[in-house]
Design an enzyme around this catalytic site. Structure first.
Site, PDB file in Angstrom:
ATOM      1  N   HIS A   1     -16.599   3.347  -5.005  1.00  0.00           N
ATOM      2  CA  HIS A   1     -15.768   4.532  -4.763  1.00  0.00           C
ATOM      3  C   HIS A   1     -15.919   5.581  -5.863  1.00  0.00           C
ATOM      4  O   HIS A   1     -15.061   6.440  -6.032  1.00  0.00           O
ATOM      5  CB  HIS A   1     -14.291   4.158  -4.577  1.00  0.00           C
ATOM      6  CG  HIS A   1     -14.017   3.505  -3.262  1.00  0.00           C
ATOM      7  ND1 HIS A   1     -12.761   3.161  -2.837  1.00  0.00           N
ATOM      8  CD2 HIS A   1     -14.854   3.121  -2.261  1.00  0.00           C
ATOM      9  CE1 HIS A   1     -12.831   2.599  -1.642  1.00  0.00           C
ATOM     10  NE2 HIS A   1     -14.094   2.570  -1.271  1.00  0.00           N
TER      11      HIS A   1
ATOM     12  N   CYS B   1     -19.170  -2.294   0.233  1.00  0.00           N
ATOM     13  CA  CYS B   1     -18.285  -1.229   0.682  1.00  0.00           C
ATOM     14  C   CYS B   1     -18.910  -0.585   1.915  1.00  0.00           C
ATOM     15  O   CYS B   1     -20.129  -0.665   2.117  1.00  0.00           O
ATOM     16  CB  CYS B   1     -18.123  -0.208  -0.448  1.00  0.00           C
ATOM     17  SG  CYS B   1     -17.044   1.188  -0.046  1.00  0.00           S
TER      18      CYS B   1
ATOM     19  N   TYR C   1     -14.843   9.933  -2.186  1.00  0.00           N
ATOM     20  CA  TYR C   1     -13.717   9.579  -3.060  1.00  0.00           C
ATOM     21  C   TYR C   1     -13.702  10.405  -4.344  1.00  0.00           C
ATOM     22  O   TYR C   1     -12.685  10.461  -5.033  1.00  0.00           O
ATOM     23  CB  TYR C   1     -13.742   8.086  -3.395  1.00  0.00           C
ATOM     24  CG  TYR C   1     -13.155   7.250  -2.287  1.00  0.00           C
ATOM     25  CD1 TYR C   1     -11.788   6.984  -2.236  1.00  0.00           C
ATOM     26  CD2 TYR C   1     -13.950   6.740  -1.267  1.00  0.00           C
ATOM     27  CE1 TYR C   1     -11.232   6.241  -1.208  1.00  0.00           C
ATOM     28  CE2 TYR C   1     -13.418   5.992  -0.242  1.00  0.00           C
ATOM     29  CZ  TYR C   1     -12.049   5.740  -0.217  1.00  0.00           C
ATOM     30  OH  TYR C   1     -11.508   5.020   0.809  1.00  0.00           O
TER      31      TYR C   1
ATOM     32  N   ASN D   1     -10.636  -4.389  -1.452  1.00  0.00           N
ATOM     33  CA  ASN D   1     -10.560  -3.322  -2.456  1.00  0.00           C
ATOM     34  C   ASN D   1      -9.549  -3.639  -3.558  1.00  0.00           C
ATOM     35  O   ASN D   1      -8.597  -4.375  -3.307  1.00  0.00           O
ATOM     36  CB  ASN D   1     -10.185  -2.000  -1.779  1.00  0.00           C
ATOM     37  CG  ASN D   1     -11.379  -1.338  -1.146  1.00  0.00           C
ATOM     38  OD1 ASN D   1     -12.464  -1.364  -1.688  1.00  0.00           O
ATOM     39  ND2 ASN D   1     -11.175  -0.731   0.022  1.00  0.00           N
TER      40      ASN D   1
ATOM     41  N   ARG E   1       0.833  -1.201   0.000  1.00  0.00           N
ATOM     42  CA  ARG E   1       0.000   0.000   0.000  1.00  0.00           C
ATOM     43  C   ARG E   1       0.869   1.253   0.000  1.00  0.00           C
ATOM     44  O   ARG E   1       0.560   2.241  -0.679  1.00  0.00           O
ATOM     45  CB  ARG E   1      -0.928   0.003   1.216  1.00  0.00           C
ATOM     46  CG  ARG E   1      -1.775   1.265   1.298  1.00  0.00           C
ATOM     47  CD  ARG E   1      -2.804   1.213   2.408  1.00  0.00           C
ATOM     48  NE  ARG E   1      -3.615   2.437   2.412  1.00  0.00           N
ATOM     49  CZ  ARG E   1      -4.746   2.574   3.082  1.00  0.00           C
ATOM     50  NH1 ARG E   1      -5.227   1.575   3.791  1.00  0.00           N
ATOM     51  NH2 ARG E   1      -5.418   3.706   3.038  1.00  0.00           N
TER      52      ARG E   1
END
Length: 436
Positions: A201, A171, A251, A150, A96
Protein backbone atom coordinates in the site's frame (compact mmCIF):
# COMPACT_ATOMS: atom_id res chain seq x y z
CA UNK A 1 3.31 -38.34 -8.82
CA UNK A 2 2.43 -35.14 -6.99
CA UNK A 3 0.98 -35.39 -3.50
CA UNK A 4 -2.54 -34.50 -2.53
CA UNK A 5 -3.26 -30.84 -2.00
CA UNK A 6 -5.03 -29.69 1.13
CA UNK A 7 -5.92 -26.02 1.54
CA UNK A 8 -6.78 -24.51 4.93
CA UNK A 9 -8.59 -21.18 4.62
CA UNK A 10 -8.35 -19.18 7.86
CA UNK A 11 -11.29 -16.79 7.77
CA UNK A 12 -13.29 -19.12 5.57
CA UNK A 13 -16.52 -17.24 6.26
CA UNK A 14 -15.19 -14.23 4.38
CA UNK A 15 -17.26 -12.81 1.54
CA UNK A 16 -14.16 -13.32 -0.66
CA UNK A 17 -14.21 -17.12 -0.28
CA UNK A 18 -16.41 -17.81 -3.35
CA UNK A 19 -13.74 -16.15 -5.51
CA UNK A 20 -11.13 -18.44 -3.97
CA UNK A 21 -13.29 -21.51 -4.66
CA UNK A 22 -13.81 -20.33 -8.25
CA UNK A 23 -10.04 -20.08 -8.64
CA UNK A 24 -9.49 -23.64 -7.43
CA UNK A 25 -12.14 -24.92 -9.82
CA UNK A 26 -10.77 -23.02 -12.82
CA UNK A 27 -7.17 -24.11 -12.13
CA UNK A 28 -7.84 -27.72 -11.17
CA UNK A 29 -5.84 -29.18 -14.06
CA UNK A 30 -2.62 -27.54 -12.87
CA UNK A 31 -3.49 -27.20 -9.17
CA UNK A 32 -5.37 -30.44 -8.33
CA UNK A 33 -6.78 -29.52 -4.93
CA UNK A 34 -8.18 -32.55 -3.14
CA UNK A 35 -9.41 -30.97 0.09
CA UNK A 36 -10.47 -27.47 1.20
CA UNK A 37 -11.17 -26.72 4.85
CA UNK A 38 -12.88 -23.42 5.68
CA UNK A 39 -12.04 -22.26 9.20
CA UNK A 40 -13.67 -19.51 11.23
CA UNK A 41 -14.45 -18.45 14.78
CA UNK A 42 -17.77 -18.78 16.64
CA UNK A 43 -18.67 -15.15 15.89
CA UNK A 44 -18.38 -15.99 12.19
CA UNK A 45 -20.27 -19.30 12.29
CA UNK A 46 -23.36 -17.91 10.54
CA UNK A 47 -21.35 -16.52 7.64
CA UNK A 48 -19.22 -19.67 7.47
CA UNK A 49 -22.33 -21.78 7.00
CA UNK A 50 -23.70 -19.58 4.22
CA UNK A 51 -20.38 -19.30 2.37
CA UNK A 52 -19.61 -22.99 2.90
CA UNK A 53 -22.92 -24.06 1.42
CA UNK A 54 -22.34 -21.87 -1.64
CA UNK A 55 -18.82 -23.27 -1.98
CA UNK A 56 -20.26 -26.78 -1.81
CA UNK A 57 -22.75 -26.01 -4.58
CA UNK A 58 -19.98 -24.52 -6.72
CA UNK A 59 -17.80 -27.62 -6.31
CA UNK A 60 -20.71 -29.97 -6.93
CA UNK A 61 -21.62 -28.10 -10.12
CA UNK A 62 -18.02 -28.39 -11.30
CA UNK A 63 -18.07 -32.17 -10.98
CA UNK A 64 -14.55 -32.13 -9.53
CA UNK A 65 -13.48 -34.55 -6.75
CA UNK A 66 -12.73 -31.81 -4.21
CA UNK A 67 -13.65 -32.50 -0.60
CA UNK A 68 -14.99 -29.50 1.33
CA UNK A 69 -15.24 -29.13 5.09
CA UNK A 70 -16.18 -26.34 7.50
CA UNK A 71 -14.89 -26.12 11.04
CA UNK A 72 -14.10 -23.87 13.97
CA UNK A 73 -11.31 -26.21 15.04
CA UNK A 74 -8.27 -24.53 13.51
CA UNK A 75 -5.80 -27.18 14.57
CA UNK A 76 -7.66 -30.02 12.86
CA UNK A 77 -7.89 -27.93 9.70
CA UNK A 78 -4.14 -27.36 9.64
CA UNK A 79 -3.09 -31.00 9.96
CA UNK A 80 -1.35 -31.94 6.70
CA UNK A 81 -2.18 -28.67 4.93
CA UNK A 82 -0.16 -27.83 1.82
CA UNK A 83 -1.23 -24.18 1.73
CA UNK A 84 -2.75 -21.97 4.41
CA UNK A 85 -4.45 -18.75 3.41
CA UNK A 86 -5.38 -16.03 5.89
CA UNK A 87 -8.19 -13.57 5.21
CA UNK A 88 -9.22 -12.56 8.69
CA UNK A 89 -10.40 -9.44 10.48
CA UNK A 90 -9.83 -9.43 14.25
CA UNK A 91 -12.63 -7.39 15.77
CA UNK A 92 -14.78 -7.71 12.65
CA UNK A 93 -16.16 -4.63 10.89
CA UNK A 94 -16.94 -2.91 14.19
CA UNK A 95 -13.21 -2.59 14.86
CA UNK A 96 -12.71 -1.23 11.35
CA UNK A 97 -15.30 1.45 12.09
CA UNK A 98 -13.26 2.51 15.15
CA UNK A 99 -10.09 2.59 13.04
CA UNK A 100 -11.75 4.87 10.53
CA UNK A 101 -13.58 7.27 12.83
CA UNK A 102 -11.54 7.83 16.01
CA UNK A 103 -8.57 9.44 14.16
CA UNK A 104 -10.97 11.90 12.48
CA UNK A 105 -11.78 13.38 15.89
CA UNK A 106 -8.12 14.37 16.15
CA UNK A 107 -7.88 15.74 12.62
CA UNK A 108 -6.00 12.75 11.23
CA UNK A 109 -6.66 10.25 8.44
CA UNK A 110 -8.80 7.27 9.47
CA UNK A 111 -7.95 4.30 7.25
CA UNK A 112 -7.78 0.57 7.96
CA UNK A 113 -4.34 -0.15 6.53
CA UNK A 114 -2.28 2.98 7.08
CA UNK A 115 -1.92 5.69 9.71
CA UNK A 116 -3.49 5.25 13.18
CA UNK A 117 -6.20 2.87 11.96
CA UNK A 118 -3.68 0.70 10.16
CA UNK A 119 -1.57 0.45 13.29
CA UNK A 120 -4.52 -0.60 15.43
CA UNK A 121 -5.37 -3.30 12.90
CA UNK A 122 -1.75 -4.49 13.08
CA UNK A 123 -1.81 -4.50 16.89
CA UNK A 124 -4.97 -6.65 16.89
CA UNK A 125 -3.89 -8.94 14.07
CA UNK A 126 -0.20 -9.74 14.47
CA UNK A 127 -0.46 -11.65 17.80
CA UNK A 128 -3.33 -13.76 16.46
CA UNK A 129 -1.45 -14.65 13.28
CA UNK A 130 1.69 -15.48 15.22
CA UNK A 131 -0.42 -17.84 17.32
CA UNK A 132 -1.66 -19.47 14.12
CA UNK A 133 1.98 -19.78 13.03
CA UNK A 134 2.76 -21.81 16.16
CA UNK A 135 0.10 -24.31 15.09
CA UNK A 136 1.47 -24.39 11.54
CA UNK A 137 5.00 -25.05 12.82
CA UNK A 138 3.63 -28.03 14.73
CA UNK A 139 0.95 -29.43 12.42
CA UNK A 140 2.05 -28.61 8.84
CA UNK A 141 5.62 -27.27 9.01
CA UNK A 142 6.18 -27.59 5.25
CA UNK A 143 3.08 -25.58 4.35
CA UNK A 144 3.18 -22.20 2.65
CA UNK A 145 1.19 -19.48 4.38
CA UNK A 146 -0.22 -16.96 1.92
CA UNK A 147 -1.19 -13.88 3.86
CA UNK A 148 -3.55 -11.28 2.48
CA UNK A 149 -4.77 -10.11 5.85
CA UNK A 150 -4.09 -6.37 6.07
CA UNK A 151 -1.84 -4.61 6.77
CA UNK A 152 -0.27 -7.36 4.68
CA UNK A 153 3.31 -6.08 4.63
CA UNK A 154 3.52 -5.56 8.39
CA UNK A 155 1.86 -8.89 9.15
CA UNK A 156 4.18 -10.75 6.78
CA UNK A 157 7.25 -9.06 8.27
CA UNK A 158 6.12 -10.04 11.77
CA UNK A 159 5.82 -13.66 10.62
CA UNK A 160 9.35 -13.57 9.16
CA UNK A 161 10.76 -12.15 12.38
CA UNK A 162 8.87 -14.18 14.95
CA UNK A 163 8.15 -17.58 13.40
CA UNK A 164 9.66 -20.29 11.21
CA UNK A 165 6.67 -20.46 8.87
CA UNK A 166 7.23 -20.10 5.13
CA UNK A 167 5.08 -17.09 4.36
CA UNK A 168 4.43 -14.74 1.46
CA UNK A 169 2.29 -11.62 1.61
CA UNK A 170 0.17 -10.50 -1.28
CA UNK A 171 -2.20 -7.71 -2.21
CA UNK A 172 -4.76 -7.12 -4.93
CA UNK A 173 -3.28 -3.75 -5.96
CA UNK A 174 -0.67 -5.13 -8.42
CA UNK A 175 -3.08 -7.50 -10.17
CA UNK A 176 -5.65 -4.67 -10.33
CA UNK A 177 -3.04 -2.49 -12.02
CA UNK A 178 -2.42 -5.17 -14.64
CA UNK A 179 -6.15 -5.52 -15.27
CA UNK A 180 -6.46 -1.74 -15.62
CA UNK A 181 -3.66 -1.67 -18.19
CA UNK A 182 -5.05 -4.68 -20.03
CA UNK A 183 -8.41 -2.94 -20.36
CA UNK A 184 -6.88 0.43 -21.24
CA UNK A 185 -4.70 -0.93 -24.04
CA UNK A 186 -6.94 -3.87 -24.97
CA UNK A 187 -4.12 -6.39 -24.75
CA UNK A 188 -3.71 -9.60 -22.71
CA UNK A 189 -1.96 -9.25 -19.36
CA UNK A 190 0.78 -11.59 -20.59
CA UNK A 191 2.05 -8.85 -22.93
CA UNK A 192 2.37 -6.30 -20.11
CA UNK A 193 5.31 -5.85 -17.74
CA UNK A 194 5.30 -3.56 -14.71
CA UNK A 195 8.08 -2.95 -12.24
CA UNK A 196 6.78 -2.31 -8.73
CA UNK A 197 8.87 -0.88 -5.92
CA UNK A 198 7.98 0.09 -2.35
CA UNK A 199 5.95 -1.34 0.49
CA UNK A 200 2.48 -2.81 0.74
CA UNK A 201 0.00 0.00 0.00
CA UNK A 202 2.97 2.30 -0.56
CA UNK A 203 4.37 1.33 -3.94
CA UNK A 204 5.20 3.03 -7.21
CA UNK A 205 5.16 1.56 -10.71
CA UNK A 206 8.46 2.72 -12.15
CA UNK A 207 8.33 0.89 -15.48
CA UNK A 208 5.44 -0.16 -17.74
CA UNK A 209 6.01 -1.87 -21.08
CA UNK A 210 3.75 -3.60 -23.58
CA UNK A 211 5.56 -5.98 -25.92
CA UNK A 212 8.78 -4.38 -24.65
CA UNK A 213 7.73 -0.83 -25.57
CA UNK A 214 7.52 1.70 -22.72
CA UNK A 215 4.11 3.24 -22.03
CA UNK A 216 5.12 5.12 -18.89
CA UNK A 217 5.45 8.60 -20.42
CA UNK A 218 1.98 8.64 -21.93
CA UNK A 219 0.45 7.17 -18.78
CA UNK A 220 2.00 9.90 -16.66
CA UNK A 221 -0.12 12.36 -18.64
CA UNK A 222 -3.22 10.57 -17.33
CA UNK A 223 -3.56 12.39 -14.01
CA UNK A 224 -6.34 10.15 -12.76
CA UNK A 225 -4.04 7.13 -12.95
CA UNK A 226 -5.67 3.98 -11.70
CA UNK A 227 -7.65 3.89 -8.50
CA UNK A 228 -9.46 1.42 -6.31
CA UNK A 229 -13.21 1.47 -6.06
CA UNK A 230 -12.93 2.15 -2.34
CA UNK A 231 -10.61 5.18 -2.56
CA UNK A 232 -12.26 8.53 -3.33
CA UNK A 233 -11.26 10.17 -6.58
CA UNK A 234 -9.04 13.22 -6.66
CA UNK A 235 -7.00 14.02 -9.72
CA UNK A 236 -3.28 13.48 -9.35
CA UNK A 237 -1.14 16.58 -9.64
CA UNK A 238 0.36 16.38 -13.13
CA UNK A 239 3.60 18.11 -12.17
CA UNK A 240 4.08 15.63 -9.35
CA UNK A 241 3.67 12.63 -11.65
CA UNK A 242 6.02 14.04 -14.26
CA UNK A 243 8.61 14.76 -11.59
CA UNK A 244 8.29 11.34 -9.95
CA UNK A 245 8.52 9.56 -13.31
CA UNK A 246 6.45 6.79 -11.76
CA UNK A 247 2.79 6.00 -11.12
CA UNK A 248 1.93 5.99 -7.42
CA UNK A 249 -0.30 3.41 -5.81
CA UNK A 250 -3.78 4.80 -5.21
CA UNK A 251 -3.13 4.55 -1.46
CA UNK A 252 -0.49 7.25 -1.87
CA UNK A 253 -3.35 9.71 -2.21
CA UNK A 254 -3.53 9.60 1.58
CA UNK A 255 0.01 11.00 1.61
CA UNK A 256 0.07 13.27 -1.46
CA UNK A 257 -3.50 14.57 -1.03
CA UNK A 258 -3.82 14.35 2.73
CA UNK A 259 -6.04 17.41 3.26
CA UNK A 260 -8.47 16.48 0.50
CA UNK A 261 -8.71 12.86 1.66
CA UNK A 262 -9.22 13.90 5.29
CA UNK A 263 -12.00 16.31 4.35
CA UNK A 264 -13.69 13.63 2.25
CA UNK A 265 -13.49 11.15 5.14
CA UNK A 266 -14.92 13.64 7.61
CA UNK A 267 -17.82 14.42 5.28
CA UNK A 268 -18.49 10.73 4.65
CA UNK A 269 -18.46 10.00 8.39
CA UNK A 270 -20.97 12.80 9.01
CA UNK A 271 -23.29 11.15 6.47
CA UNK A 272 -22.87 7.68 7.96
CA UNK A 273 -20.95 6.58 4.89
CA UNK A 274 -17.56 5.48 6.22
CA UNK A 275 -15.96 2.64 4.33
CA UNK A 276 -16.76 0.26 7.20
CA UNK A 277 -20.45 1.15 6.96
CA UNK A 278 -20.39 0.81 3.18
CA UNK A 279 -18.66 -2.58 3.39
CA UNK A 280 -21.18 -3.76 5.98
CA UNK A 281 -24.04 -2.95 3.61
CA UNK A 282 -22.26 -4.64 0.71
CA UNK A 283 -21.58 -7.73 2.81
CA UNK A 284 -25.18 -7.92 3.99
CA UNK A 285 -26.31 -7.80 0.37
CA UNK A 286 -23.75 -10.39 -0.70
CA UNK A 287 -24.70 -12.86 2.00
CA UNK A 288 -28.36 -12.54 1.06
CA UNK A 289 -27.33 -13.41 -2.51
CA UNK A 290 -25.15 -16.29 -1.27
CA UNK A 291 -28.16 -17.81 0.53
CA UNK A 292 -29.92 -18.51 -2.79
CA UNK A 293 -29.95 -22.33 -3.08
CA UNK A 294 -29.90 -22.01 -6.86
CA UNK A 295 -26.69 -19.96 -6.88
CA UNK A 296 -23.77 -22.13 -7.97
CA UNK A 297 -21.15 -19.57 -9.03
CA UNK A 298 -19.41 -16.47 -7.75
CA UNK A 299 -21.84 -13.56 -8.16
CA UNK A 300 -20.74 -10.49 -10.11
CA UNK A 301 -21.62 -8.27 -7.16
CA UNK A 302 -18.55 -9.55 -5.30
CA UNK A 303 -16.33 -7.32 -7.45
CA UNK A 304 -17.94 -4.28 -5.79
CA UNK A 305 -16.57 -5.41 -2.41
CA UNK A 306 -13.31 -3.48 -2.96
CA UNK A 307 -10.89 -6.38 -2.55
CA UNK A 308 -11.63 -8.11 -5.82
CA UNK A 309 -8.80 -10.22 -7.26
CA UNK A 310 -7.22 -11.05 -3.86
CA UNK A 311 -8.24 -14.66 -4.28
CA UNK A 312 -7.23 -14.70 -7.93
CA UNK A 313 -3.77 -13.55 -6.88
CA UNK A 314 -3.64 -16.19 -4.15
CA UNK A 315 -4.55 -19.07 -6.46
CA UNK A 316 -2.03 -17.85 -9.03
CA UNK A 317 0.69 -17.84 -6.37
CA UNK A 318 -0.23 -21.33 -5.14
CA UNK A 319 -0.19 -22.61 -8.71
CA UNK A 320 3.28 -21.20 -9.31
CA UNK A 321 4.71 -22.50 -6.03
CA UNK A 322 3.25 -25.96 -6.69
CA UNK A 323 4.39 -26.16 -10.31
CA UNK A 324 7.69 -24.26 -10.08
CA UNK A 325 6.34 -21.95 -12.78
CA UNK A 326 9.07 -19.33 -12.41
CA UNK A 327 6.73 -16.57 -13.57
CA UNK A 328 6.92 -13.00 -12.28
CA UNK A 329 4.49 -11.87 -9.57
CA UNK A 330 4.46 -8.84 -7.27
CA UNK A 331 4.71 -10.03 -3.67
CA UNK A 332 5.54 -8.98 -0.14
CA UNK A 333 8.89 -10.54 0.75
CA UNK A 334 12.01 -9.91 2.82
CA UNK A 335 14.20 -7.13 1.45
CA UNK A 336 17.63 -8.70 1.74
CA UNK A 337 19.92 -6.55 -0.40
CA UNK A 338 17.21 -5.36 -2.81
CA UNK A 339 16.69 -1.83 -1.46
CA UNK A 340 19.95 -0.69 0.09
CA UNK A 341 18.28 2.10 2.09
CA UNK A 342 16.13 -0.33 4.11
CA UNK A 343 17.03 -3.02 6.68
CA UNK A 344 17.56 -6.51 5.29
CA UNK A 345 14.66 -7.91 7.34
CA UNK A 346 12.19 -5.28 6.10
CA UNK A 347 9.22 -6.59 4.14
CA UNK A 348 8.94 -4.91 0.73
CA UNK A 349 6.55 -5.18 -2.23
CA UNK A 350 8.45 -5.97 -5.43
CA UNK A 351 8.51 -8.29 -8.41
CA UNK A 352 9.58 -11.87 -7.71
CA UNK A 353 10.14 -15.00 -9.75
CA UNK A 354 8.07 -17.73 -8.15
CA UNK A 355 9.73 -21.14 -7.78
CA UNK A 356 8.82 -24.25 -5.82
CA UNK A 357 11.38 -23.17 -3.23
CA UNK A 358 9.74 -19.77 -2.86
CA UNK A 359 9.87 -16.32 -4.45
CA UNK A 360 13.17 -15.00 -5.80
CA UNK A 361 13.28 -11.21 -5.61
CA UNK A 362 14.04 -9.63 -8.97
CA UNK A 363 16.48 -6.73 -9.21
CA UNK A 364 14.77 -3.35 -9.00
CA UNK A 365 16.09 -1.21 -11.83
CA UNK A 366 14.35 2.09 -11.02
CA UNK A 367 13.59 3.54 -7.59
CA UNK A 368 12.13 7.07 -7.70
CA UNK A 369 14.65 9.11 -5.74
CA UNK A 370 11.91 11.23 -4.18
CA UNK A 371 10.11 8.11 -2.95
CA UNK A 372 13.01 6.78 -0.91
CA UNK A 373 12.46 9.10 2.03
CA UNK A 374 8.77 8.26 2.33
CA UNK A 375 9.47 4.52 2.02
CA UNK A 376 12.13 4.74 4.71
CA UNK A 377 9.88 6.80 6.99
CA UNK A 378 6.91 4.46 6.72
CA UNK A 379 9.14 1.42 7.20
CA UNK A 380 10.48 2.96 10.42
CA UNK A 381 6.90 3.29 11.64
CA UNK A 382 6.09 -0.27 10.56
CA UNK A 383 9.03 -1.85 12.35
CA UNK A 384 8.27 0.05 15.56
CA UNK A 385 4.58 -0.93 15.32
CA UNK A 386 5.45 -4.60 14.84
CA UNK A 387 7.56 -4.49 18.00
CA UNK A 388 4.68 -2.82 19.84
CA UNK A 389 2.25 -5.50 18.63
CA UNK A 390 4.48 -8.29 19.86
CA UNK A 391 5.52 -6.76 23.19
CA UNK A 392 2.44 -4.75 24.15
CA UNK A 393 4.69 -1.78 24.85
CA UNK A 394 2.53 1.36 24.87
CA UNK A 395 5.57 3.62 24.61
CA UNK A 396 6.69 1.79 21.50
CA UNK A 397 3.19 2.17 20.01
CA UNK A 398 3.34 5.91 20.66
CA UNK A 399 6.81 6.10 19.13
CA UNK A 400 5.59 4.22 16.04
CA UNK A 401 2.52 6.36 15.53
CA UNK A 402 4.38 9.62 16.14
CA UNK A 403 6.78 8.69 13.35
CA UNK A 404 4.03 7.97 10.84
CA UNK A 405 3.88 10.69 8.13
CA UNK A 406 0.08 10.94 8.48
CA UNK A 407 0.16 12.02 12.14
CA UNK A 408 1.26 15.20 13.85
CA UNK A 409 1.60 16.61 17.39
CA UNK A 410 2.70 13.88 19.76
CA UNK A 411 0.32 15.18 22.44
CA UNK A 412 -2.71 14.70 20.19
CA UNK A 413 -1.32 11.39 19.00
CA UNK A 414 -1.02 10.19 22.60
CA UNK A 415 -4.63 11.12 23.40
CA UNK A 416 -5.81 9.39 20.22
CA UNK A 417 -3.70 6.31 20.97
CA UNK A 418 -5.11 6.04 24.49
CA UNK A 419 -8.67 6.23 23.17
CA UNK A 420 -8.01 3.66 20.44
CA UNK A 421 -6.27 1.26 22.81
CA UNK A 422 -9.12 1.50 25.29
CA UNK A 423 -11.73 1.02 22.57
CA UNK A 424 -9.86 -2.10 21.41
CA UNK A 425 -9.12 -3.39 24.92
CA UNK A 426 -10.89 -6.69 24.25
CA UNK A 427 -8.56 -7.44 21.34
CA UNK A 428 -5.29 -6.19 22.87
CA UNK A 429 -4.45 -8.41 25.85
CA UNK A 430 -0.74 -7.82 25.30
CA UNK A 431 -1.19 -4.18 26.32
CA UNK A 432 -3.69 -4.47 29.14
CA UNK A 433 -2.18 -7.53 30.78
CA UNK A 434 0.84 -5.37 31.62
CA UNK A 435 -1.28 -2.56 33.04
CA UNK A 436 -3.31 -4.86 35.29
Amino acid sequence: MKRELKIAVIGGGSSYTPELIEGFIQNYETLPVTEIVLVDIPEGAHKLKIVGQLAGRMIEASGLPIKLAMTMDRRSALVGATFVTTQMRVGLLQARAWDETIPLKYGMIGQETTGPGGMMKALRTIPVLLDICKDIEELCPDAWMLNFTNPAGMVTEAIYKHSRVRSVGLCNSPIAAYKWLSSLYEVPIERIHCEFVGLNHLHWISQITIDGKSKLAELLDNQEGYSARNVPQFAWNGTLLQSLKAIPSYYLKYFYLQREMLEEQQQAASRGETRAETVQRLEDELFEIYKDPELKEKPKQLEQRGGAYYSEAAVKLMNSLYNNSRDIQTLNVANGDTLDFLPKDACIEVNCQVTSEGPLVQPVTVVPEAAKGLIRSVKTYEQLAIEAAVTGDRGMALLALTHHPLTYSVNDVEKMLDEMLEQNRRYLPQFFAQIH
